[in-house]
Structure formats: C-alpha cells, structure tokens
Design a protein around this motif. Structure first.
Motif, PDB file in Angstrom:
ATOM      1  N   VAL A 140       1.587  -0.997  -0.109  1.00  0.00           N
ATOM      2  CA  VAL A 140       0.318  -0.208  -0.196  1.00  0.00           C
ATOM      3  C   VAL A 140       1.072   0.856   0.017  1.00  0.00           C
ATOM      4  O   VAL A 140       1.895   1.655   0.898  1.00  0.00           O
ATOM      5  N   ASN A 141       0.872   1.736  -1.162  1.00  0.00           N
ATOM      6  CA  ASN A 141       1.617   2.735  -1.032  1.00  0.00           C
ATOM      7  C   ASN A 141       0.752   4.336  -0.744  1.00  0.00           C
ATOM      8  O   ASN A 141      -0.004   4.500  -1.136  1.00  0.00           O
ATOM      9  N   LEU A 142       1.552   5.496   0.195  1.00  0.00           N
ATOM     10  CA  LEU A 142       0.890   6.532   0.896  1.00  0.00           C
ATOM     11  C   LEU A 142       1.808   7.807   0.612  1.00  0.00           C
ATOM     12  O   LEU A 142       2.745   7.485   0.986  1.00  0.00           O
ATOM     13  N   SER A 143       1.251   8.230  -0.093  1.00  0.00           N
ATOM     14  CA  SER A 143       2.092   9.684  -0.387  1.00  0.00           C
ATOM     15  C   SER A 143       1.555  11.071  -0.727  1.00  0.00           C
ATOM     16  O   SER A 143       0.811  10.853  -0.345  1.00  0.00           O
ATOM     17  N   LEU A 144       1.755  11.971   1.171  1.00  0.00           N
ATOM     18  CA  LEU A 144       1.399  12.752   1.325  1.00  0.00           C
ATOM     19  C   LEU A 144       1.858  14.094   0.780  1.00  0.00           C
ATOM     20  O   LEU A 144       3.427  13.766   0.392  1.00  0.00           O
ATOM     21  N   ILE A 145       1.698  15.333   0.945  1.00  0.00           N
ATOM     22  CA  ILE A 145       2.199  16.636   0.404  1.00  0.00           C
ATOM     23  C   ILE A 145       2.140  17.771   1.584  1.00  0.00           C
ATOM     24  O   ILE A 145       1.743  17.841   1.943  1.00  0.00           O
ATOM     25  N   THR A 146       3.221  17.973   2.089  1.00  0.00           N
ATOM     26  CA  THR A 146       3.772  19.140   2.894  1.00  0.00           C
ATOM     27  C   THR A 146       4.382  20.211   2.495  1.00  0.00           C
ATOM     28  O   THR A 146       4.324  20.560   1.604  1.00  0.00           O
ATOM     29  N   THR A 147       4.640  21.803   3.031  1.00  0.00           N
ATOM     30  CA  THR A 147       5.340  22.727   2.549  1.00  0.00           C
ATOM     31  C   THR A 147       5.759  23.190   3.188  1.00  0.00           C
ATOM     32  O   THR A 147       6.179  23.387   4.088  1.00  0.00           O
ATOM     33  N   ASP A 148       7.803  23.323   2.903  1.00  0.00           N
ATOM     34  CA  ASP A 148       8.626  24.150   3.491  1.00  0.00           C
ATOM     35  C   ASP A 148       8.965  25.142   3.356  1.00  0.00           C
ATOM     36  O   ASP A 148       9.291  25.089   2.320  1.00  0.00           O
TER      37      ASP A 148
ATOM     38  N   LYS B 252       7.607  15.830  20.492  1.00  0.00           N
ATOM     39  CA  LYS B 252       7.376  15.555  21.939  1.00  0.00           C
ATOM     40  C   LYS B 252       5.700  16.423  22.474  1.00  0.00           C
ATOM     41  O   LYS B 252       5.014  16.021  22.601  1.00  0.00           O
ATOM     42  N   GLN B 253       5.999  17.332  22.051  1.00  0.00           N
ATOM     43  CA  GLN B 253       4.915  18.811  21.506  1.00  0.00           C
ATOM     44  C   GLN B 253       4.132  18.506  21.241  1.00  0.00           C
ATOM     45  O   GLN B 253       3.118  19.216  21.254  1.00  0.00           O
ATOM     46  N   LEU B 254       4.309  17.629  19.636  1.00  0.00           N
ATOM     47  CA  LEU B 254       3.110  17.498  18.226  1.00  0.00           C
ATOM     48  C   LEU B 254       2.826  16.217  18.967  1.00  0.00           C
ATOM     49  O   LEU B 254       1.686  16.139  17.875  1.00  0.00           O
TER      50      LEU B 254
ATOM     51  N   PRO C 260      -2.451  27.341   8.426  1.00  0.00           N
ATOM     52  CA  PRO C 260      -2.013  28.143   8.285  1.00  0.00           C
ATOM     53  C   PRO C 260      -2.629  28.870  10.237  1.00  0.00           C
ATOM     54  O   PRO C 260      -3.695  28.936   9.641  1.00  0.00           O
ATOM     55  N   VAL C 261      -1.896  29.367  11.624  1.00  0.00           N
ATOM     56  CA  VAL C 261      -1.948  29.846  12.919  1.00  0.00           C
ATOM     57  C   VAL C 261      -3.266  29.236  13.296  1.00  0.00           C
ATOM     58  O   VAL C 261      -3.119  28.930  14.629  1.00  0.00           O
ATOM     59  N   LEU C 262      -3.825  28.491  12.373  1.00  0.00           N
ATOM     60  CA  LEU C 262      -4.939  27.609  12.981  1.00  0.00           C
ATOM     61  C   LEU C 262      -4.171  26.406  13.819  1.00  0.00           C
ATOM     62  O   LEU C 262      -4.335  26.176  14.740  1.00  0.00           O
ATOM     63  N   ILE C 263      -3.451  25.751  13.075  1.00  0.00           N
ATOM     64  CA  ILE C 263      -2.656  24.416  13.426  1.00  0.00           C
ATOM     65  C   ILE C 263      -1.159  24.393  12.985  1.00  0.00           C
ATOM     66  O   ILE C 263      -0.722  25.356  12.741  1.00  0.00           O
ATOM     67  N   SER C 264      -0.372  24.385  14.394  1.00  0.00           N
ATOM     68  CA  SER C 264       1.130  24.798  14.763  1.00  0.00           C
ATOM     69  C   SER C 264       1.762  23.786  13.430  1.00  0.00           C
ATOM     70  O   SER C 264       1.384  22.709  13.102  1.00  0.00           O
ATOM     71  N   ALA C 265       2.698  25.152  13.259  1.00  0.00           N
ATOM     72  CA  ALA C 265       4.095  24.502  12.124  1.00  0.00           C
ATOM     73  C   ALA C 265       4.669  22.823  12.851  1.00  0.00           C
ATOM     74  O   ALA C 265       4.935  23.640  14.022  1.00  0.00           O
ATOM     75  N   VAL C 266       5.188  22.611  12.034  1.00  0.00           N
ATOM     76  CA  VAL C 266       6.225  21.299  12.166  1.00  0.00           C
ATOM     77  C   VAL C 266       8.189  21.714  12.415  1.00  0.00           C
ATOM     78  O   VAL C 266       7.945  22.313  10.889  1.00  0.00           O
ATOM     79  N   PRO C 267       8.531  22.624  13.165  1.00  0.00           N
ATOM     80  CA  PRO C 267      10.257  22.465  12.765  1.00  0.00           C
ATOM     81  C   PRO C 267      10.700  20.968  12.581  1.00  0.00           C
ATOM     82  O   PRO C 267      10.902  20.291  13.011  1.00  0.00           O
TER      83      PRO C 267
ATOM     84  N   GLY D 191      25.788  26.192   8.971  1.00  0.00           N
ATOM     85  CA  GLY D 191      25.565  25.085   9.896  1.00  0.00           C
ATOM     86  C   GLY D 191      23.939  24.611   9.956  1.00  0.00           C
ATOM     87  O   GLY D 191      24.033  24.824   9.750  1.00  0.00           O
ATOM     88  N   MET D 192      23.637  24.688  10.923  1.00  0.00           N
ATOM     89  CA  MET D 192      22.353  23.777  11.186  1.00  0.00           C
ATOM     90  C   MET D 192      21.505  25.428  11.018  1.00  0.00           C
ATOM     91  O   MET D 192      20.985  26.306  11.665  1.00  0.00           O
ATOM     92  N   LEU D 193      20.232  24.603   9.934  1.00  0.00           N
ATOM     93  CA  LEU D 193      19.386  25.394   9.355  1.00  0.00           C
ATOM     94  C   LEU D 193      17.355  25.032   9.767  1.00  0.00           C
ATOM     95  O   LEU D 193      17.285  23.772   9.467  1.00  0.00           O
ATOM     96  N   GLN D 194      16.751  26.425  10.576  1.00  0.00           N
ATOM     97  CA  GLN D 194      15.523  25.547  11.108  1.00  0.00           C
ATOM     98  C   GLN D 194      15.071  25.715   9.613  1.00  0.00           C
ATOM     99  O   GLN D 194      14.647  26.515   8.707  1.00  0.00           O
ATOM    100  N   HIS D 195      13.799  24.689   9.579  1.00  0.00           N
ATOM    101  CA  HIS D 195      12.545  24.558   8.687  1.00  0.00           C
ATOM    102  C   HIS D 195      11.252  24.591   8.869  1.00  0.00           C
ATOM    103  O   HIS D 195      11.046  23.559   9.848  1.00  0.00           O
ATOM    104  N   TRP D 196      10.829  25.569   9.192  1.00  0.00           N
ATOM    105  CA  TRP D 196       9.083  25.561   8.752  1.00  0.00           C
ATOM    106  C   TRP D 196       8.241  25.244   7.879  1.00  0.00           C
ATOM    107  O   TRP D 196       8.072  25.654   7.004  1.00  0.00           O
ATOM    108  N   PHE D 197       7.658  23.658   8.524  1.00  0.00           N
ATOM    109  CA  PHE D 197       6.938  22.872   7.472  1.00  0.00           C
ATOM    110  C   PHE D 197       5.045  23.121   7.636  1.00  0.00           C
ATOM    111  O   PHE D 197       4.816  23.029   8.704  1.00  0.00           O
ATOM    112  N   SER D 198       4.709  23.772   7.176  1.00  0.00           N
ATOM    113  CA  SER D 198       3.077  24.033   7.238  1.00  0.00           C
ATOM    114  C   SER D 198       2.555  22.498   6.271  1.00  0.00           C
ATOM    115  O   SER D 198       2.594  22.198   5.562  1.00  0.00           O
ATOM    116  N   ASP D 199       0.939  23.657   6.122  1.00  0.00           N
ATOM    117  CA  ASP D 199      -0.445  22.679   4.957  1.00  0.00           C
ATOM    118  C   ASP D 199       0.767  22.268   3.857  1.00  0.00           C
ATOM    119  O   ASP D 199       0.445  23.351   3.895  1.00  0.00           O
TER     120      ASP D 199
END
Length: 604
Positions: free
Chosen positions: A249-257, A281-283, A329-336, A346-354
């Motif tokens: 079973v192949n599941l593919s979902l799309i998110t936005t960086d 753990k927060q999410l 956006p705004v209703l549901i928290s983004a994922v870092p 060095g380390m770069l933070q990315h915010w993933f949203s809808d």
C-alpha cells in the motif's frame, strides 16, 4: 498492471474486491468529514494501491491506507471508518478536536461563535459579544466599574439635561474605548501565544481545558485501530509496504517547507531533514515521538548535530506525515525540522506548514504516461448555481440540483472555478486562490484527468474553516461522501475505463509527437559529438563508456527518425485523423482539449 481487474490478498478474495485503484483527495479542513463514507463505498469494490492527499485529504488518505493495511490481516480494516463517522456525528465533537493553547482560547472561542451557521447573524454577533465579556472577566469588570464611577461622578455634578446627556455620552465613549482596549489586549496575547506555539492556535495535543483528545491524539487512535496495531506500535510506511497479504500500500502526502518555499512529498526519498525529540513530544503522543527517535539515524561528521537525528524514511510514522501535511496556517501549529549546511552557517531551521499551500489537490500523484489502473480524485467545489459561468446555463442548472458529479465522458466540460470579484475582499481572496490552486485546477481540466474526478459540491457553512458545524450539517456531508463513492462506482465501469485509456493514449502520443519532432531536429547537431565520446564534457561522462555513447547515439537516432514519420505523408498523425481531414463537418470532439504538454519537472 495491464487492466483494471486484479486479484488481491485474502481480504480482496473474501470480500469480492477484485479491482485495484488509486485515490487522491483534496484538502479542506472540516470538509474532510465526507471522506470516510466515500472510502467505505469504494472499498467494497476496489483495493487501494496508491493513496494520496494534502491537508484534510491527508487525514483521509492516512486512514484509508491504515484500513487497507488492516484489511489484509486479522485485525483492523474499513469497519473502523464507521466508528469514525459515529464519533464525528456527535454534537460538538469536531470542534472539541481543535483545542487552542490557553492564551489563545479567548479569541478562538469568540471566532467560533461566528461559525455557528444554525443561527442568525444577530444571534451569532450576540454570542460573540457575550464570549468577549466573559473570556476576559477582569478587564470587563474593570471597564464597567470605571465607566460606572465616571458616570456617577459626572451625573452628580451635572446641572441640567444637556450636561447629563454629555455625561452619558462621555461614559459611553469611555466604555467603548475600554472594551476596544480589552480586545486589543486579547489580540496582543493571542499573537504572542500563537507565535510561541509554533505559529499555531492548536498544537494537535490535548490542552488543559480540553474535554477529550485533540485531533492528533484522536487520529493516532483511529490509525492504530484501522491498521490492527497496538497503540505503542505506531503505523509506519514500512508497515504499509509489507502487509500480511496482497500488494504493498503506497501512501503519498504533500507538505510545504516554508523556509525553502517549496512542496515536499512524504515519505522522504533521501535523508536530509533532522529533528529534535523534545519538539516532537510537543506535537505527538509519547509513543510516536519515541518510535520516530529510535528508528532515526544519528548524523555523522561533518554534521555537528548533537541532539538531532535524521527524519526516518520508510520507518516514519504515518501520523507524523499526516501532521506535517495538516498544519493549516495559524489554526494549526507548524512543525519545525532542520537541515545542515556548513557553507551558510551550519544548522538551519525549517518550518513545515499545510500541504495545501503548495498543492491542495495533488491529482498528479501516481500518474504515468499510460495508466494500468484508474486514479480517482475527490474534489470540493461550490454548487454550480453559485459559481458557474453565466453562459453554461444547461450544465449549471442540471448540476445545481446534484450534490456530487462525475463526468460521463471525457468530452464533458468541467465547469470552471469562476468566482465573481466585486469587492477588495473578493479580489484578495481570488489572488490567494490563484497562487494556491492554479496548477491543480489546470491539471484537473485536462482530458484523462477530469473524467476520473468526482466533484463534491459544498454550500455555505459546509466544511472549510467551519469548525462549529451543527451535527445535521456533519451528517449531510457524510451523506455526500457516500454519494460520491456511489457515483464513482456507477460511472466508472469497464466501458468508461476503456474510454479513459483511449483518451490517455491519444494524449500521450500527441505529447510525444509534439516534443520529439523539434528534439530530433536539435539532436542532429549533437549526435556526432556524442558518438565521438563527448571529449569536452566534464560532468557525468565518466559513468558512460565510449561503447555506450556510440550505442546511445544510434538508438536515439532511431527514436527521432521514427517520430519524424508521424504526421508525414503516409504516416500516422496523432493530431489529425484522416477521416477528420476529409470530412471535418462530421467530427466533434475529435481530439482531447485542452492539449497537454510534456515537461521535465521535479517529482512533487
């Protein structure tokens, strides 16, 4: 696979599910309550091989994949979707899944008062006012007390009716000013609460005043039940690839960086993004975050990433992928998440949203040059009576009486996503709609795409951001989902499938003819250099030896020479049939329109 029919695992054999299909579902927040019923209908006939979606469509895709996996074993399966529907029917249950962080709750409660479509605008405004006064009692009491004291002092000192009227007017002005200050205070607190909560009102986890599970916790329970797995053994993409019986079973979902301004398809194909356990753990429930951490790969030098691990590929929990896709956006928290780049600090933070930000209806998922099984799409549209072009009276009036519609032929027009623009609000709304949906909309209009999409029509107050829908509205949406599944089953029979493949064949060959003709002309200048070993080429050449380069040049010449015979005298022309050329007055809808094109694009 060469046909629409395929014997499956023991569940397919036992229940008569002798066909296979793919399924793609559109995002739409609460509109997603239609999907379990639609999936339930389709699952009686089809096995799901590829399932995909974005945002709310990702929830349904994850549930469908889990149920398909569970149906191949001894536990779980599609019966769990009936339980999902029963819970969603309960009054207030849907709203209860969206639990704001404490400092964002006052404005969230005020906003949801306006969403209750079962009452008049005046009553909704009154309910919102009451919530405003009760959600900040200290400020409200202070405003009322201050105004009362001012009015008492002024009236005591006032002489004559005019002075008293001025005093009363002044008191009203002061009260309004204090209440506006109260609103401003709530907005200020709300802004900082949302920013601190990963740019969202709701994290998806239970909050102090929550009366039950929040949506991430609730979906974890449903996924595990549908898959037939224990709660502490999170369903992963690895599970889906290795069911107890039948095909993967192949599941593919799309998110936005948002940080890279691009869509990302899950599961990831290669390691690159990293995560912190404490943030997960927060999410997510503890068991999911812990399983993700244990399956993850620890970075090696030169990546100095203490406290970080790579996001798993096939071992990624399905719940995490869903949550990355559903971050409205705004209703549901983004994922870092994070990436490492030594050249830029060095380390770069990315915010993933809808996922819907970049592709709300990824109907291009699972597409091929020539299909071996149907890929059905479930799309949301406003009722045609509200939004169709004025000239399409007949189609508009017919479909305005329907809740769902699927084209009977590939030549049937797909009603445009037309909306009247008569105000600045409408102008801005259409700008957002255009940059969010233009690619999905145009893809859905192509022949070979539009005839496999079932449109589900939504009225005002149905789905979308309406978190506080009455239970009757929720039930009506579920019924539309059931109708959508029935519509697909009634329309897409073997004759429709044969017509669909003939349409795709014409589309494919037209694209090849259109692209190979000019490519062949340009290849003629390059062929001698390729045959001669391409000595001046610095990259990629080492992996292709001289014998390969010579054979490649000869094979390419054959391909382009063959394509050049298409459309030439005596050769087949995929753009113009000879019958149409000789008797154009007899031909209608001779070629698929609009014309598709072939391009090299990223695999998203």
């Amino acid at each position: 696979m060469d046909s629409m029919t395929s014997a499956g695992g023991r569940d397919g054999a036992a229940r008569g599910r002798d066909k296979a299909c793919d399924l793609v579902m559109k995002g739409g927040i609460t509109s997603g309550v239609v999907y379990p019923s639609a999936i339930r209908e389709l699952a009686g006939t089809y096995q799901f091989r590829n399932i995909g979606g974005a945002s709310a469509g990702a929830i349904a895709a994850a549930l469908a994949a889990a149920a398909e996996y569970g149906s191949r074993g001894d536990r779980g399966g599609f019966d769990v979707l009936d339980s999902v529907n029963k819970q969603l029917e309960q009054p207030g249950f849907l709203l209860g899944l969206f639990q704001p962080v404490p400092r964002a709750r006052p404005l969230f409660d005020i906003a949801t008062a306006f969403m209750h479509k079962g009452s008049s605008k005046l009553r909704r405004a009154g309910a919102a006012a009451v919530r405003l006064l009760t959600r900040a009692p200290v400020l409200t009491v202070a405003a009322l007390a201050g105004t009362t004291i001012f009015l008492g002092v002024e009236l005591t000192a006032a002489r004559g009716w005019l002075a008293r009227a001025v005093s009363i007017l002044g008191a009203v002005v002061i009260l309004v000013a204090l209440l506006l200050a109260e609103v401003a205070t709530l907005v200020w607190r709300f802004y900082h609460a949302v920013q601190a909560n990963h740019f969202g009102i709701c994290s998806g986890m239970r909050q102090p005043k929550g009366s039950g599970p929040a949506f991430t916790e609730w979906l974890h329970t449903q996924l595990q039940a549908a898959a037939g797995l224990e709660r502490d053994d999170p369903l992963t993409f690895h599970h889906l690839e290795h069911p107890q019986a039948g095909e993967p079973v192949n599941l593919s979902l799309i998110t936005t960086d948002l940080s890279f301004s691009r869509p990302v398809v899950l599961p990831l194909e290669e390691q690159g993004y990293l995560f912190k356990l404490e943030e997960m753990k927060q999410l997510f429930p503890e068991a999911v975050a812990r399983a993700m951490w244990e399956k993850a790969v620890t970075p090696n030098p030169p990546v100095p990433a203490d406290g970080f691990r790579f996001v798993p590929l096939k071992d990624l929990p399905v719940l995490v992928a869903f949550r990355l896709s559903l971050s409205f956006p705004v209703l549901i928290s983004a994922v870092p998440l994070y990436s490492y780049n030594g050249e830029v600090g060095g380390m770069l933070q990315h915010w993933f949203s809808d996922g819907g930000i970049s592709s709300n209806f990824p109907i291009h998922f699972f597409d091929s040059l020539f299909p071996g099984r149907p890929t059905f799409g479930l799309d949301f549209q406003p009722y045609p009576g509200d939004a169709a072009l004025p000239g399409l009276h007949r189609a508009r009036n017919r479909r305005a009486r329907e809740d769902v519609h699927m084209p009977r032929t590939p030549t049937e027009d797909r009603l445009p996503r037309w909306s009247s623009v008569s105000s600045m609000t409408g102008f801005l709304r259409q700008i957002v709609d255009a940059f969010e949906n233009w690619r999905d909309t145009m893809q859905s209009e192509l022949p070979g795409f539009r005839d496999r999409i079932c449109e589900i029509y939504l009225g005002k107050g149905e789905g979308g951001i309406n978190l506080n829908m009455p239970d009757a509205t929720v039930r009506a949406l579920m019924q539309k989902g059931q109708k959508a599944g029935q519509e697909i089953l009634s329309v897409f029979d073997q004759d429709h499938w044969d017509q669909h493949r003939f349409t795709r064949y014409l589309t494919l060959m037209q694209m090849l003819q259109m692209r190979l003709h000019p490519a062949g002309d340009r290849f003629g200048d390059f062929a001698p250099a390729l045959e001669g070993g391409a000595p001046d080429v610095p990259c990629y050449r080492e992996c292709h030896d001289p014998a390969w380069r010579k054979e490649a040049a000869a094979a390419s010449r054959k391909l382009f020479d063959m394509a050049h015979s298409w459309g030439a005298d005596g050769g087949v022309d995929f753009y113009q049939d000879r019958i149409c050329a000789e008797h154009p007055e007899q031909c209608r809808h001779c070629e698929p329109v609009p014309t598709a094109t072939m391009r090299i694009v990223p695999n998203v």
